[in-house]
Motif scaffolding. Structure first.
Motif, PDB file in Angstrom:
ATOM      1  N   SER A 195      -2.708 -14.011   1.067  1.00  0.00           N
ATOM      2  CA  SER A 195      -2.470 -13.749  -0.360  1.00  0.00           C
ATOM      3  C   SER A 195      -3.675 -13.139  -1.061  1.00  0.00           C
ATOM      4  O   SER A 195      -4.018 -13.521  -2.189  1.00  0.00           O
ATOM      5  N   CYS A 196      -4.325 -12.176  -0.394  1.00  0.00           N
ATOM      6  CA  CYS A 196      -5.361 -11.401  -1.080  1.00  0.00           C
ATOM      7  C   CYS A 196      -4.712 -10.618  -2.223  1.00  0.00           C
ATOM      8  O   CYS A 196      -3.575 -10.154  -2.121  1.00  0.00           O
ATOM      9  N   LYS A 197      -5.459 -10.439  -3.319  1.00  0.00           N
ATOM     10  CA  LYS A 197      -4.942  -9.691  -4.458  1.00  0.00           C
ATOM     11  C   LYS A 197      -4.883  -8.198  -4.161  1.00  0.00           C
ATOM     12  O   LYS A 197      -3.899  -7.521  -4.466  1.00  0.00           O
ATOM     13  N   HIS A 198      -5.977  -7.680  -3.590  1.00  0.00           N
ATOM     14  CA  HIS A 198      -6.038  -6.266  -3.233  1.00  0.00           C
ATOM     15  C   HIS A 198      -6.196  -6.149  -1.719  1.00  0.00           C
ATOM     16  O   HIS A 198      -7.140  -6.705  -1.144  1.00  0.00           O
ATOM     17  N   ILE A 199      -5.262  -5.456  -1.079  1.00  0.00           N
ATOM     18  CA  ILE A 199      -5.342  -5.158   0.355  1.00  0.00           C
ATOM     19  C   ILE A 199      -5.295  -3.648   0.463  1.00  0.00           C
ATOM     20  O   ILE A 199      -4.249  -3.027   0.245  1.00  0.00           O
ATOM     21  N   ILE A 200      -6.434  -3.045   0.774  1.00  0.00           N
ATOM     22  CA  ILE A 200      -6.571  -1.595   0.730  1.00  0.00           C
ATOM     23  C   ILE A 200      -6.718  -1.055   2.146  1.00  0.00           C
ATOM     24  O   ILE A 200      -7.593  -1.495   2.895  1.00  0.00           O
ATOM     25  N   ALA A 201      -5.868  -0.118   2.519  1.00  0.00           N
ATOM     26  CA  ALA A 201      -5.950   0.538   3.826  1.00  0.00           C
ATOM     27  C   ALA A 201      -6.557   1.922   3.651  1.00  0.00           C
ATOM     28  O   ALA A 201      -6.165   2.674   2.758  1.00  0.00           O
ATOM     29  N   VAL A 202      -7.513   2.254   4.520  1.00  0.00           N
ATOM     30  CA  VAL A 202      -8.148   3.573   4.513  1.00  0.00           C
ATOM     31  C   VAL A 202      -7.920   4.221   5.874  1.00  0.00           C
ATOM     32  O   VAL A 202      -8.233   3.626   6.916  1.00  0.00           O
ATOM     33  N   ASP A 203      -7.351   5.420   5.871  1.00  0.00           N
ATOM     34  CA  ASP A 203      -7.101   6.140   7.117  1.00  0.00           C
ATOM     35  C   ASP A 203      -6.991   7.627   6.786  1.00  0.00           C
ATOM     36  O   ASP A 203      -7.002   8.010   5.606  1.00  0.00           O
ATOM     37  N   LEU A 204      -6.885   8.461   7.814  1.00  0.00           N
ATOM     38  CA  LEU A 204      -6.768   9.904   7.622  1.00  0.00           C
ATOM     39  C   LEU A 204      -5.346  10.403   7.798  1.00  0.00           C
ATOM     40  O   LEU A 204      -5.079  11.593   7.593  1.00  0.00           O
ATOM     41  N   HIS A 205      -4.407   9.512   8.182  1.00  0.00           N
ATOM     42  CA  HIS A 205      -3.044   9.914   8.485  1.00  0.00           C
ATOM     43  C   HIS A 205      -2.082   9.253   7.502  1.00  0.00           C
ATOM     44  O   HIS A 205      -1.972   8.021   7.453  1.00  0.00           O
ATOM     45  N   ASN A 221      -6.347   7.922   1.551  1.00  0.00           N
ATOM     46  CA  ASN A 221      -6.576   8.888   2.610  1.00  0.00           C
ATOM     47  C   ASN A 221      -8.025   9.353   2.509  1.00  0.00           C
ATOM     48  O   ASN A 221      -8.443   9.891   1.477  1.00  0.00           O
ATOM     49  N   GLY A 222      -8.789   9.123   3.567  1.00  0.00           N
ATOM     50  CA  GLY A 222     -10.218   9.424   3.547  1.00  0.00           C
ATOM     51  C   GLY A 222     -10.545  10.887   3.329  1.00  0.00           C
ATOM     52  O   GLY A 222     -11.698  11.230   3.029  1.00  0.00           O
ATOM     53  N   LYS A 223      -9.537  11.760   3.469  1.00  0.00           N
ATOM     54  CA  LYS A 223      -9.770  13.188   3.246  1.00  0.00           C
ATOM     55  C   LYS A 223      -9.669  13.562   1.765  1.00  0.00           C
ATOM     56  O   LYS A 223     -10.015  14.686   1.390  1.00  0.00           O
ATOM     57  N   ASN A 224      -9.208  12.621   0.948  1.00  0.00           N
ATOM     58  CA  ASN A 224      -8.940  12.924  -0.451  1.00  0.00           C
ATOM     59  C   ASN A 224      -9.885  12.169  -1.377  1.00  0.00           C
ATOM     60  O   ASN A 224      -9.654  11.009  -1.717  1.00  0.00           O
ATOM     61  N   GLY A 225     -10.982  12.797  -1.767  1.00  0.00           N
ATOM     62  CA  GLY A 225     -11.879  12.205  -2.749  1.00  0.00           C
ATOM     63  C   GLY A 225     -12.882  11.233  -2.167  1.00  0.00           C
ATOM     64  O   GLY A 225     -12.978  11.045  -0.950  1.00  0.00           O
ATOM     65  N   ASP A 226     -13.626  10.603  -3.058  1.00  0.00           N
ATOM     66  CA  ASP A 226     -14.690   9.672  -2.686  1.00  0.00           C
ATOM     67  C   ASP A 226     -14.085   8.293  -2.436  1.00  0.00           C
ATOM     68  O   ASP A 226     -13.598   7.631  -3.365  1.00  0.00           O
ATOM     69  N   VAL A 227     -14.113   7.843  -1.193  1.00  0.00           N
ATOM     70  CA  VAL A 227     -13.505   6.570  -0.825  1.00  0.00           C
ATOM     71  C   VAL A 227     -14.170   5.409  -1.548  1.00  0.00           C
ATOM     72  O   VAL A 227     -13.501   4.502  -2.063  1.00  0.00           O
ATOM     73  N   VAL A 228     -15.493   5.408  -1.599  1.00  0.00           N
ATOM     74  CA  VAL A 228     -16.223   4.304  -2.217  1.00  0.00           C
ATOM     75  C   VAL A 228     -15.864   4.182  -3.697  1.00  0.00           C
ATOM     76  O   VAL A 228     -15.592   3.080  -4.204  1.00  0.00           O
ATOM     77  N   ILE A 260     -12.342   2.725  -4.133  1.00  0.00           N
ATOM     78  CA  ILE A 260     -12.281   1.285  -3.860  1.00  0.00           C
ATOM     79  C   ILE A 260     -12.870   0.497  -5.025  1.00  0.00           C
ATOM     80  O   ILE A 260     -12.299  -0.518  -5.473  1.00  0.00           O
ATOM     81  N   LYS A 261     -13.990   0.950  -5.540  1.00  0.00           N
ATOM     82  CA  LYS A 261     -14.610   0.229  -6.652  1.00  0.00           C
ATOM     83  C   LYS A 261     -13.739   0.267  -7.904  1.00  0.00           C
ATOM     84  O   LYS A 261     -13.707  -0.698  -8.684  1.00  0.00           O
ATOM     85  N   GLU A 262     -12.995   1.341  -8.081  1.00  0.00           N
ATOM     86  CA  GLU A 262     -12.095   1.415  -9.234  1.00  0.00           C
ATOM     87  C   GLU A 262     -10.926   0.454  -9.074  1.00  0.00           C
ATOM     88  O   GLU A 262     -10.557  -0.272 -10.007  1.00  0.00           O
ATOM     89  N   ILE A 263     -10.343   0.419  -7.884  1.00  0.00           N
ATOM     90  CA  ILE A 263      -9.205  -0.470  -7.634  1.00  0.00           C
ATOM     91  C   ILE A 263      -9.600  -1.928  -7.770  1.00  0.00           C
ATOM     92  O   ILE A 263      -8.861  -2.739  -8.353  1.00  0.00           O
ATOM     93  N   THR A 264     -10.792  -2.275  -7.268  1.00  0.00           N
ATOM     94  CA  THR A 264     -11.217  -3.684  -7.198  1.00  0.00           C
ATOM     95  C   THR A 264     -12.104  -4.107  -8.355  1.00  0.00           C
ATOM     96  O   THR A 264     -12.584  -5.246  -8.369  1.00  0.00           O
ATOM     97  N   ASN A 265     -12.326  -3.202  -9.286  1.00  0.00           N
ATOM     98  CA  ASN A 265     -13.181  -3.504 -10.432  1.00  0.00           C
ATOM     99  C   ASN A 265     -14.597  -3.904  -9.993  1.00  0.00           C
ATOM    100  O   ASN A 265     -15.119  -4.944 -10.376  1.00  0.00           O
ATOM    101  N   GLY A 266     -15.194  -3.050  -9.140  1.00  0.00           N
ATOM    102  CA  GLY A 266     -16.587  -3.278  -8.780  1.00  0.00           C
ATOM    103  C   GLY A 266     -16.896  -3.378  -7.310  1.00  0.00           C
ATOM    104  O   GLY A 266     -18.063  -3.423  -6.926  1.00  0.00           O
TER     105      GLY A 266
END
Length: 362
Positions: free
Chosen positions: A207-217, A234-241, A244-250
């Protein structure tokens, strides 16, 4: 006894299914008729990188039916359905304190090419063949130590279960056994292959609040959402870091890095919030890390986790219980191949066509 096995003769050579000789089980060993076996990235690394001496019979995600037991076997009986997992000594301090995945003899027992007594069980025309993970499941039969075996219920399709012995327990165990994320926290999984998707399913259970998957496909990211990811990147689209910080608030509380790509390791560290923890589960080459900026200054932790820090005989039945309840649908990762198509299964795994190939053997 004579069996059929996929033999590896040299670096980057294709597997050849041939007749080989398998010895009878010795004390504390068991003869298993292999029903099916998963194809794991570690098998490809061993074939192409010389992890185990050639010639060898690889395979380490076997599932089958017990046919015969040697002297001293106490828990396993003929007719039992079993999953074959990694080898460990059972008597070092790490094994005795519940961490067989970091057995002091782990590398020797799993990659050294010999059984625990320093002898071989497989040969061909007088030439000894190396074993792998103490099981060598790319064959119609295998002899393995009783400690390698996990007895499973007979009401579940045995052909599905081999990958629980390595890849699936690695991803899920890293979350459930090691990271143990608290309710309402955030986790990022880097790489949506079999290991990463197993981590995502486990994170949903917690029951994590945010479960974020990062991949290229995108296709794998879609499956990640189906299995429990709340967000995908998708790691090809924009700054991954930044995303993630925007989604998780920090930044995320936890991360699981399964790709083995150095640049992604940096992303994983930089995406953590202060006191965050990143688990490395993929085989990763040398990485240059700014320890002060990426770890120490914000109290972060980076840790290696092997085989999900699991005790297979305890953890695999737990995963099967979740599967029966519809909470761990690992069958959605699987694509079946006939044994003779082993080389195609490896190609499809490498190209991404198949997330978790399983070879049907008997």
């Amino acid at each position: 006894m004579k069996i059929q096995a996929a033999v590896t003769y040299g670096q980057e050579e294709e597997f050849k299914i041939e007749e080989v000789e398998l010895s009878e089980p010795k004390a504390n060993e068991v003869l298993v008729k292999i029903v099916a076996t998963g194809v794991c990235h570690t098998d490809a690394v061993a074939r192409d990188g010389g992890m185990t001496p050639y010639p060898a019979v690889l395979g380490h995600e076997g599932a089958g039916i017990v046919e015969k037991v040697g002297d001293g076997v106490k828990i396993i009986e003929p007719g039992d359905h079993v999953v074959l997992s990694f080898a460990y000594c059972g008597h070092c301090d790490n094994c005795r304190t519940g961490h067989p995945t970091v057995c002091t003899d782990f590398n020797l027992l799993n990659f050294g090419g010999q059984m625990e007594d320093a002898t071989h069980r497989l040969e061909q025309a007088g030439t000894e063949l190396s074993s792998f993970f103490g099981q060598s499941s790319f064959g119609t039969y295998a002899v393995t130590n009783e400690r390698n075996l996990v007895k499973v219920d007979k009401d579940v399709d045995l052909s599905l279960l081999g990958p629980l012995g390595c890849g699936i327990q690695t991803g899920s165990g890293t979350v459930l056994n090691h990271l143990k994320p608290e309710f309402g926290t955030s986790i990022v999984v880097y790489g949506a292959g079999a290991v990463g998707l197993s981590a995502i399913m486990a994170a949903k259970i917690t029951s994590c609040k945010h479960i974020i998957a990062v991949d290229l496909h995108d296709s794998r990211l879609e499956l990640a959402k189906e299995l429990g990811a709340t967000h995908v990147i998708n790691g090809k689209n924009g700054d991954v870091v930044e995303q993630i910080k925007e989604i998780t608030n920090g930044g995320s509380h936890y991360g699981v890095e399964s790709t083995g790509v150095p640049a992604v390791v940096h992303q994983g560290l930089q995406s953590l919030r202060p006191l965050g923890k990143l688990a490395i589960v993929g085989a990763t080459p040398e990485v240059n890390i700014d320890v002060h900026e990426e770890i120490m200054a914000e109290g972060k932790t980076m840790v290696g986790v092997v085989e999900g820090d699991s005790i297979p005989q305890v953890f695999i039945p737990q995963l099967l219980a979740y599967y029966k309840e519809g909470l761990f649908p690992f069958d959605k990762l699987v694509k079946f191949y006939e044994f003779q198509n082993i080389n195609q299964a490896f190609e499809d795994s490498k190209s991404g066509i198949a997330i978790k190939p399983i070879l049907k053997i008997n």
